[in-house]
Design an enzyme around this catalytic site. Structure first.
Site, PDB file in Angstrom:
ATOM      1  N   ARG A   1      -8.573  -0.521   4.617  1.00 26.71           N
ATOM      2  CA  ARG A   1      -7.723   0.496   4.007  1.00 26.71           C
ATOM      3  C   ARG A   1      -6.378  -0.091   3.618  1.00 26.71           C
ATOM      4  NH1 ARG A   1      -7.371   6.216   6.839  1.00 26.71           N
ATOM      5  NH2 ARG A   1      -6.021   6.322   5.030  1.00 26.71           N
TER       6      ARG A   1
ATOM      7  N   ARG B   1      -4.869  10.890   3.857  1.00 24.31           N
ATOM      8  CA  ARG B   1      -3.938  12.009   3.921  1.00 24.31           C
ATOM      9  C   ARG B   1      -2.842  11.949   2.864  1.00 24.31           C
ATOM     10  NH1 ARG B   1      -3.124  13.312   8.217  1.00 24.31           N
ATOM     11  NH2 ARG B   1      -1.107  14.261   8.000  1.00 24.31           N
TER      12      ARG B   1
ATOM     13  N   ARG C   1       0.190  14.657  12.706  1.00 24.31           N
ATOM     14  CA  ARG C   1       0.752  14.376  11.380  1.00 24.31           C
ATOM     15  C   ARG C   1       0.759  15.615  10.476  1.00 24.31           C
ATOM     16  NH1 ARG C   1      -1.466   8.684   9.347  1.00 24.31           N
ATOM     17  NH2 ARG C   1       0.385   8.776   8.027  1.00 24.31           N
TER      18      ARG C   1
ATOM     19  N   LYS D   1       0.851  -1.198   0.000  1.00 22.75           N
ATOM     20  CA  LYS D   1       0.000   0.000   0.000  1.00 22.75           C
ATOM     21  C   LYS D   1       0.890   1.253   0.000  1.00 22.75           C
ATOM     22  CE  LYS D   1      -1.705   1.566   4.065  1.00 22.75           C
ATOM     23  NZ  LYS D   1      -1.440   2.969   4.412  1.00 22.75           N
ATOM     24  N   ASN D   2       1.903   1.258   0.868  1.00 23.44           N
ATOM     25  CA  ASN D   2       2.675   2.487   1.072  1.00 23.44           C
ATOM     26  C   ASN D   2       3.705   2.742  -0.013  1.00 23.44           C
ATOM     27  OD1 ASN D   2       1.110   2.915   3.254  1.00 23.44           O
ATOM     28  ND2 ASN D   2       2.661   2.413   4.784  1.00 23.44           N
TER      29      ASN D   2
ATOM     30  N   CYS E   1      -5.131  12.854  12.323  1.00 25.59           N
ATOM     31  CA  CYS E   1      -5.725  11.521  12.150  1.00 25.59           C
ATOM     32  C   CYS E   1      -5.650  10.845  13.507  1.00 25.59           C
ATOM     33  CB  CYS E   1      -5.003  10.773  11.036  1.00 25.59           C
ATOM     34  SG  CYS E   1      -3.804   9.606  11.574  1.00 25.59           S
TER      35      CYS E   1
ATOM     36  N   ILE F   1       7.467   7.390  17.030  1.00 28.02           N
ATOM     37  CA  ILE F   1       7.181   8.076  15.765  1.00 28.02           C
ATOM     38  C   ILE F   1       5.899   8.909  15.871  1.00 28.02           C
ATOM     39  CG2 ILE F   1       6.748   7.783  13.286  1.00 28.02           C
ATOM     40  CD1 ILE F   1       9.563   6.858  14.093  1.00 28.02           C
TER      41      ILE F   1
ATOM     42  N   ASP G   1       4.602   0.809  12.121  1.00 29.69           N
ATOM     43  CA  ASP G   1       3.423   0.123  11.568  1.00 29.69           C
ATOM     44  C   ASP G   1       3.323  -1.330  12.019  1.00 29.69           C
ATOM     45  OD1 ASP G   1       3.426   1.820   8.334  1.00 29.69           O
ATOM     46  OD2 ASP G   1       2.906   2.459  10.349  1.00 29.69           O
TER      47      ASP G   1
HETATM   48  C1  EPZ Z   1       4.062   7.013   6.224  1.00 30.86           C
HETATM   49  O1  EPZ Z   1       3.263   8.039   6.763  1.00 30.86           O
HETATM   50  C2  EPZ Z   1       3.175   5.775   6.159  1.00 30.86           C
HETATM   51  N1  EPZ Z   1       2.032   6.038   5.281  1.00 30.86           N
HETATM   52  C3  EPZ Z   1       2.674   5.416   7.564  1.00 30.86           C
HETATM   53  O2  EPZ Z   1       1.936   4.209   7.458  1.00 30.86           O
HETATM   54  C4  EPZ Z   1       3.895   5.162   8.449  1.00 30.86           C
HETATM   55  O3  EPZ Z   1       3.455   4.895   9.768  1.00 30.86           O
HETATM   56  C5  EPZ Z   1       4.798   6.412   8.457  1.00 30.86           C
HETATM   57  O4  EPZ Z   1       5.175   6.732   7.089  1.00 30.86           O
HETATM   58  C6  EPZ Z   1       6.073   6.197   9.273  1.00 30.86           C
HETATM   59  O5  EPZ Z   1       6.764   5.104   8.772  1.00 30.86           O
HETATM   60  C7  EPZ Z   1       2.213   5.976   3.946  1.00 30.86           C
HETATM   61  O6  EPZ Z   1       3.298   5.735   3.450  1.00 30.86           O
HETATM   62  C8  EPZ Z   1       0.994   6.237   3.103  1.00 30.86           C
HETATM   63  P1  EPZ Z   1       6.059  10.464   8.248  1.00 30.86           P
HETATM   64  P2  EPZ Z   1       3.808   9.584   6.739  1.00 30.86           P
HETATM   65  O7  EPZ Z   1       5.967  11.701   7.446  1.00 30.86           O
HETATM   66  O8  EPZ Z   1       4.619   9.788   5.535  1.00 30.86           O
HETATM   67  C9  EPZ Z   1       6.246  13.856  11.555  1.00 30.86           C
HETATM   68  C10 EPZ Z   1       0.130   2.762   7.787  1.00 30.86           C
HETATM   69  O9  EPZ Z   1      -0.285   2.215   8.821  1.00 30.86           O
HETATM   70  N2  EPZ Z   1       6.148  14.813  10.449  1.00 30.86           N
HETATM   71  O10 EPZ Z   1       7.247   9.574   8.077  1.00 30.86           O
HETATM   72  O11 EPZ Z   1       2.648  10.463   6.987  1.00 30.86           O
HETATM   73  C11 EPZ Z   1       4.960  13.072  11.741  1.00 30.86           C
HETATM   74  O12 EPZ Z   1       4.051  13.798  12.547  1.00 30.86           O
HETATM   75  C12 EPZ Z   1       0.543   4.218   7.809  1.00 30.86           C
HETATM   76  O13 EPZ Z   1       0.286   2.190   6.672  1.00 30.86           O
HETATM   77  C13 EPZ Z   1       6.219  16.182  10.732  1.00 30.86           C
HETATM   78  O14 EPZ Z   1       6.363  16.586  11.886  1.00 30.86           O
HETATM   79  O15 EPZ Z   1       4.753   9.576   8.024  1.00 30.86           O
HETATM   80  C14 EPZ Z   1       5.434  11.821  12.421  1.00 30.86           C
HETATM   81  O16 EPZ Z   1       5.553  12.053  13.815  1.00 30.86           O
HETATM   82  C15 EPZ Z   1       0.263   4.863   9.158  1.00 30.86           C
HETATM   83  N3  EPZ Z   1       6.123  17.067   9.703  1.00 30.86           N
HETATM   84  C16 EPZ Z   1       6.822  11.600  11.833  1.00 30.86           C
HETATM   85  O17 EPZ Z   1       7.202  12.855  11.229  1.00 30.86           O
HETATM   86  C17 EPZ Z   1       5.973  16.665   8.394  1.00 30.86           C
HETATM   87  O18 EPZ Z   1       5.919  17.529   7.495  1.00 30.86           O
HETATM   88  C18 EPZ Z   1       6.882  10.528  10.745  1.00 30.86           C
HETATM   89  O19 EPZ Z   1       5.879  10.852   9.794  1.00 30.86           O
HETATM   90  C19 EPZ Z   1       5.904  15.282   8.131  1.00 30.86           C
HETATM   91  C20 EPZ Z   1       5.998  14.368   9.166  1.00 30.86           C
END
Ligand code: EPZ
Length: 417
Positions: A396, A92, A121, A22-23, A116, A326, A304
């Site tokens: 999802r 998102r 996020r 998915k990701n 969310c 995270i 995850d």
């Molecule tokens: C991706 O989300 C995945 N989703 C998530 O999987 C996964 O948990 C996450 O990466 C971490 O590995 C997809 O790929 C569609 P991040 P993403 O940006 O990209 C902070 C699932 O269950 N952050 O790596 O949204 C954020 O708040 C889903 O399949 C900022 O502060 O995650 C978080 O604490 C859930 N500012 C941390 O970074 C930003 O601009 C990691 O978020 C962006 C992120």
């Protein structure tokens, strides 16, 4: 709404095949906006989030033909540059269309995703990176309005490792003028898979999968075909399913080296994991040992897989401390696991789990995607019957998981609520 009814206590056995990731699929679908023409994406999983991404692309004017796990996307006719709140709030990752629309058309209006269940996020790092590439960004009425004549390469250093932020800026920089360097980039395998697709389209990218990615902008990209990598989190979920039921299963079409941290922790817990070619055998022990985990950006233990691993620890011999580093609110499965008779105490971002002899079946409610998986895993191990409701969360990110588990001998059925 559907729910799952699970009669626990069955040891899983037999073979299961992992679907596409998915990701990886979501950003790969979005990347087709960068090049007009027909792209062909294969090994695509049947998931709600994939359907939502297709709706977003169609809303922008792309033509999408999906039959089975192959999806054809033609973005020649893209003529709308707005991704509405209605669609972005359901998924998102839709915000990723912002960069490609800017790169190709010089303008975009995309709804802010909002929070969310698992955390705020924010996308501040996405927007900061796009501004560094020369985009003019305005936030009005819950939308990001962005303009850019031509994006220009820049050096970008991420405050935190962000998967989406890295993917977003890699796509936006692919046709920017000059060179972009992404420092402290996320290293998840899904980023390397997106880079592989972009490279097939003609992008010039080095270092995807490491913490420094160099993108030399090219004039234009062409449509491409790509097979999505296997879903490492689905694979990890089945590994835990074998472990928690004391089963012995073979998992096909997975990349074991995408899950090193999970494999090491499962082995510490006493699980036997061997592999031959792309088939991985997972044998659960009679008794699971308690193991501590800390979630970290890749190659650390993936957030995850935290909920799934916690389910396993509820029936371990001994205690384990699980810290979630995270997301700020990713323990919502705890209150539901307690309904199975688990012994878990949460303090801040860490949960102490004391293994119990046996979980007892109970009606529980899913709260987010991976929490849903965790409750199913607990139900598989619990005695008597469990019911997991609100499984639209599950749909999802897992393709027909109840069918795949039933194929391994689980007594699990989906019924209308
Ligand atoms: C991706 O989300 C995945 N989703 C998530 O999987 C996964 O948990 C996450 O990466 C971490 O590995 C997809 O790929 C569609 P991040 P993403 O940006 O990209 C902070 C699932 O269950 N952050 O790596 O949204 C954020 O708040 C889903 O399949 C900022 O502060 O995650 C978080 O604490 C859930 N500012 C941390 O970074 C930003 O601009 C990691 O978020 C962006 C992120």
């Amino acid at each position: 709404m559907d729910k799952l009814i699970i009669k626990g206590g069955k040891k899983l056995a037999g073979d299961v095949t992992v679907s596409g990731s998915k990701n990886a699929a979501l950003p790969i679908f979005v990347s087709t906006l960068l090049a007009p023409g027909q792209h062909e994406i294969s090994n695509v999983p049947f998931l709600r989030d994939i359907n939502t991404t297709i709706k977003v692309l169609e809303q922008l004017g792309a033509r999408v033909d999906g039959n089975g796990n192959v999806v054809k996307i033609d973005t020649s006719g893209v003529n709308n540059f707005e991704a509405t709140y209605e669609l972005v709030k359901t998924m998102r990752a839709s915000v990723l269309v912002l960069g490609p629309l800017l790169a190709r058309f010089g303008k975009a209006r995309v709804s802010l995703p909002g929070g969310c269940a698992i955390g705020a996020r924010p996308i501040n790092l996405h927007l900061k990176g796009l501004a560094a590439l020369g985009a003019e960004i305005n936030l009005t009425h819950g939308y990001v309005e962005a303009k850019a004549k031509r994006l220009k390469g820049a050096r970008i250093n991420f405050d935190v490792s962000t998967v989406g932020g890295t993917e977003h800026l890699m796509m936006a920089a692919a046709t920017a003028k000059g060179e972009t360097i992404l420092e402290n980039a996320a290293r998840e395998p899904e980023i390397a898979d997106l880079a592989a697709m972009l490279t097939k389209m003609g992008a010039d990218i080095e270092g995807a999968g490491t913490d420094t990615i160099r993108i030399r902008g090219v004039e234009a990209l062409q449509p491409a075909s790509h097979a999505v990598m296997p879903d490492r989190i689905e694979a990890g979920t089945f590994m835990v399913a074998a472990a928690i039921t004391g089963g012995d299963i073979r998992i096909h079409n997975m990349c074991l080296d995408h899950l090193d941290a999970v494999v090491f922790k499962l082995q510490d817990a006493g699980v036997e994991i061997t592999h031959k070619d792309k088939v991985v055998r997972v044998k659960g022990p009679r008794k699971i040992a308690g193991v501590n985990i800390k979630t970290r950006p890749y190659p650390g233990f993936p957030t995850d897989m935290q909920a799934q691993f916690m389910a396993l620890m509820t029936v371990a011999d001994g205690a384990s401390v699980i810290s979630e580093n995270i997301f700020e609110n990713r323990f919502m499965h705890v209150s539901e696991l307690l309904r199975f008779g688990a012994d878990i105490v949460v303090e801040g971002n860490s949960a102490t789990v004391k293994g119990v002899k046996k979980l007892s079946g109970a009606p529980v409610m899913a709260t987010d995607l991976r929490a849903s998986a965790s409750l199913i895993l607990a139900g598989l191990a619990a005695d008597n019957t469990s019911e997991v409701s609100r499984i639209y969360h599950l749909d999802r990110g897992y393709e027909a998981i109840e069918k795949k588990l039933a194929g391994l001998g689980a007594d699990i059925v989906r019924v209308k609520e």
